[in-house]
Design a protein around this motif. Structure first.
Motif, PDB file in Angstrom:
ATOM      1  N   TYR A 196      44.164  35.650  47.273  1.00 36.63           N
ATOM      2  CA  TYR A 196      44.649  34.809  48.269  1.00 36.63           C
ATOM      3  C   TYR A 196      45.545  35.510  49.178  1.00 36.63           C
ATOM      4  CZ  TYR A 196      48.521  34.174  45.404  1.00 36.63           C
ATOM      5  OH  TYR A 196      50.026  34.221  44.542  1.00 36.63           O
ATOM      6  N   GLN A 199      43.272  36.680  51.922  1.00 38.00           N
ATOM      7  CA  GLN A 199      42.021  35.894  52.365  1.00 38.00           C
ATOM      8  C   GLN A 199      42.729  35.249  53.568  1.00 38.00           C
ATOM      9  OE1 GLN A 199      41.905  33.302  48.846  1.00 38.00           O
ATOM     10  NE2 GLN A 199      39.692  33.403  49.166  1.00 38.00           N
ATOM     11  N   THR A 200      41.675  34.751  54.492  1.00 32.47           N
ATOM     12  CA  THR A 200      42.243  33.850  55.642  1.00 32.47           C
ATOM     13  C   THR A 200      42.970  32.805  55.322  1.00 32.47           C
ATOM     14  OG1 THR A 200      40.530  32.395  55.845  1.00 32.47           O
ATOM     15  CG2 THR A 200      39.928  34.474  56.829  1.00 32.47           C
ATOM     16  N   TYR A 202      43.097  29.833  56.479  1.00 27.47           N
ATOM     17  CA  TYR A 202      42.267  28.473  56.391  1.00 27.47           C
ATOM     18  C   TYR A 202      41.697  28.430  55.048  1.00 27.47           C
ATOM     19  CZ  TYR A 202      39.374  24.505  57.324  1.00 27.47           C
ATOM     20  OH  TYR A 202      38.929  23.322  57.427  1.00 27.47           O
ATOM     21  N   GLU A 203      41.202  29.725  54.456  1.00 24.49           N
ATOM     22  CA  GLU A 203      40.510  29.657  53.426  1.00 24.49           C
ATOM     23  C   GLU A 203      41.599  29.290  52.350  1.00 24.49           C
ATOM     24  OE1 GLU A 203      37.352  33.017  52.441  1.00 24.49           O
ATOM     25  OE2 GLU A 203      38.886  33.662  53.675  1.00 24.49           O
ATOM     26  N   VAL A 204      42.835  29.994  52.219  1.00 25.80           N
ATOM     27  CA  VAL A 204      43.655  29.621  51.222  1.00 25.80           C
ATOM     28  C   VAL A 204      44.143  28.063  51.155  1.00 25.80           C
ATOM     29  CG1 VAL A 204      46.067  30.226  50.398  1.00 25.80           C
ATOM     30  CG2 VAL A 204      44.620  31.946  51.178  1.00 25.80           C
ATOM     31  N   SER A 206      42.822  25.453  52.756  1.00 24.76           N
ATOM     32  CA  SER A 206      41.771  24.525  52.433  1.00 24.76           C
ATOM     33  C   SER A 206      41.409  24.480  50.917  1.00 24.76           C
ATOM     34  CB  SER A 206      40.383  24.571  53.092  1.00 24.76           C
ATOM     35  OG  SER A 206      39.791  26.092  52.986  1.00 24.76           O
ATOM     36  N   GLY A 207      41.851  25.431  50.126  1.00 26.92           N
ATOM     37  CA  GLY A 207      41.739  25.288  48.887  1.00 26.92           C
ATOM     38  C   GLY A 207      42.963  24.468  48.071  1.00 26.92           C
ATOM     39  N   LYS A 230      41.740  30.509  60.744  1.00 26.70           N
ATOM     40  CA  LYS A 230      40.720  30.857  60.311  1.00 26.70           C
ATOM     41  C   LYS A 230      40.360  32.469  60.548  1.00 26.70           C
ATOM     42  CE  LYS A 230      38.005  26.553  60.327  1.00 26.70           C
ATOM     43  NZ  LYS A 230      36.981  25.531  60.853  1.00 26.70           N
TER      44      LYS A 230
END
Length: 562
Positions: A196, A199-200, A202-204, A206-207, A230
């Motif tokens: 993480y 990562q972007t 938003y990816e982190v 949204s998890g 994002k």
């Protein structure tokens, strides 16, 4: 020019600011025995110069602007003063954070700080308001109050901020690896750090939660790096968020006090900071950087050249083509891009901040929580609603402002724009771009003023002075050709570039500032420190100990940065 409201915009043809810090360049004033030459007087360049000066080096800093400081400079007009980039700084309340210790080191403790309001950032996400309050517990409580059903996700998020802070120590130290081993070190760092980390954002997030409003609030400071959730690396999001957990601070005396207190330290070592000093070329002989050529043709020699002009400017404008080819830069250029362009509004009022009801809180105004979608819509149609409007109140933040400008107050507004919107005037002289350009600025000015009046209606009809800057203004004064203020885009791809480090493949040439680490005043300043350590090698151990280690012998890392 008269606006559609009872205010005036007299920006066309104005003379430069009266706030001039640094000594005006003349070839006759230049010595011939400098240990190092720094191109650009942004905070990264000034930090490197001051640290080298304290190590006994005679350092020359060359700044093409009429005042030193880069994006930390201030300017005055018509009896008002504004900063251009120092809207707030975090972690200045304790003398033991890395940022505060480094500021104290490079200014000999002369730079003082004033706290903002307890609520330092206020996010308007459509109709929803989220206030961020200073202090770890208050920060958490701010988010829980706005999203009581998301307490578990909020706690998980706060834990991640701490983990990224710890990982940043490894990432920062990797910048000091020898040039030949940098790719291997970069791979090792990628394996050592959690997924993480880069990562972007938003990816982190949204998890952790599917609550888009919470994600929108958590990422409400995306304007501090100019990259949406994002697209941005979680690394930069976490650094910014944790940097401000303990509140925002403002330099007493205004942003220009940064350069004003650093320059004497550089001069103590026999060096100097020259303004109106336009470097056109970095000289390279026998494959080694050995000096600079000025716009007047004068050449200044030194065995150590440090560029704070930005990576793109350094490799695409200042260096000879043959040296650039050998550096490997053309093969990596496609992985880095300049950050988003911006437009700024500088507003003056008769009456004090207290009389006008101006807070020490930053306003972030969004159409709603969907930041990426809002930016995409705006880029497709710049007549649509601004994806973010940031409002700052510098005269309220600086307790000494009224001693310099009695019975006045200032407001600043920053919003994204596109370079293409103003590109047809790119070759025209500042202040002489014509009526059509001024009319376009006026349209944008009126739109942004309406955002101010929505939140502070008592200000309508009270504006005494207003001036707008565009991406062309940024290019003219700060040499960022697309009007960007954050250097390179802070995407995951950018942070994967192991060559973005102080020591280049050209012997004698180093980079400093925000492009080698992260954006922001503190990010660029720590970049300046890392460059110093890279230059000094083992000799820098003493400096590292003084800055990184406290009296008890434990590392005092600034939250989110090292």
């Amino acid at each position: 020019m008269t606006t559609s409201t009872p205010e005036k915009n007299t920006s066309a043809g104005l003379k430069p600011s009266t706030i001039r810090i640094g000594r005006r360049y003349r070839a006759s004033r230049i010595d011939d025995d400098y240990d190092a030459i720094v191109i650009g007087s942004g905070i990264g360049g000034l930090t490197t110069a001051a640290c080298l000066s304290k190590a006994g080096k005679k350092v020359l800093v060359l700044e093409q602007h009429y005042t030193a400081g880069g994006f930390t400079h201030s300017y005055a007009r018509n009896g008002y003063e504004w900063d251009v980039g120092v809207h707030y700084i975090g972690d200045m309340g304790s003398p033991n954070t890395l940022a505060r210790k480094l500021f104290d080191y490079i200014t000999d403790g002369q730079l003082k700080w004033a706290p903002m309001d307890e609520t330092y950032d206020r996010f308007y996400l459509g109709d929803k308001i989220v206030n961020l309050k200073a202090g770890k517990e208050q920060f958490r409580a701010s988010l829980v109050e706005a999203f009581p059903e998301e307490e578990k996700a909020i706690d998980a998020y706060i834990r991640l901020l701490g983990k990224v802070s710890s990982g940043m120590q490894i990432y920062t130290m990797s910048k000091l690896a020898p040039t030949m081993t940098a790719p291997l070190v970069g791979k090792a760092v990628s394996l050592a750090l959690p997924r993480y980390f880069n990562q972007t954002t938003y990816e982190v997030l949204s998890g952790l939660t599917d609550n888009e409003a919470l994600i929108g609030a958590i990422t409400g400071q995306w304007g501090d790096c100019g990259v949406t959730p994002k697209q941005s690396s979680f690394l930069i999001h976490a650094l910014i968020a944790k940097h401000y957990v303990h509140g925002g601070y403002y330099p007493v005396g205004g942003a220009s006090e940064m350069a004003n207190t650093i320059i004497p330290v550089i001069q103590q070592g026999g060096g100097d900071v020259f303004t109106y000093a336009d470097v056109t070329n970095i000289l390279v002989e026998n494959g080694r950087a050995c000096g600079v050529r000025m716009a007047d043709g004068h050449e200044i020699r030194s065995e150590l050249i440090i560029s704070n002009a930005g990576v793109i400017n350094t490799f695409e404008t200042l260096l000879p083509e043959a040296a650039v080819r050998k550096s490997g830069y053309p093969r990596t250029r496609q992985t880095i891009q300049p950050s988003m362009s911006h437009i700024g509004l500088y507003i003056g009022f008769k009456g004090t901040a207290a009389e006008l009801g101006l807070p020490k809180t930053n306003f972030w105004i969004y159409p709603d929580e969907h930041h990426d979608r809002n930016v995409e819509r705006f880029l497709d149609n710049t007549d649509s609603e601004f994806p973010v409007v940031y409002i700052s109140f510098p005269s309220a933040k600086d307790p000494s402002y009224l001693s310099r400008y009695p019975d006045t107050a200032t407001v600043e507004i920053v919003a994204p724009t596109t370079y293409d919107m103003f590109a047809q005037w790119k070759d025209d002289t500042w202040g002489k771009r014509g009526e059509e350009y001024e009319q376009l600025k006026q349209v944008v000015t009126d739109r942004l003023l309406e955002k101010l009046y929505e939140k502070l209606p008592q200000l309508r009809g009270k504006v005494d002075y207003v001036e707008a800057s565009t991406p062309l203004s940024t290019d003219w004064f700060c040499r960022y050709s697309r009007g960007e203020i954050y250097g390179l885009d802070h995407t995951p791809e950018r942070f994967d570039q192991t060559w973005l480090r102080p020591k280049t493949r050209i012997p004698g040439l180093y980079l400093t500032g925000q492009d080698i680490l992260t954006c922001g005043v503190v990010g660029a300043m720590i970049g300046g420190l890392v460059t110093t350590l890279s230059i000094q090698g083992v000799k820098g151990a003493g400096l590292a100990k003084r800055i990184f280690v406290d009296k008890a012998g434990t590392t005092q890392a600034e939250p989110g940065l090292v």
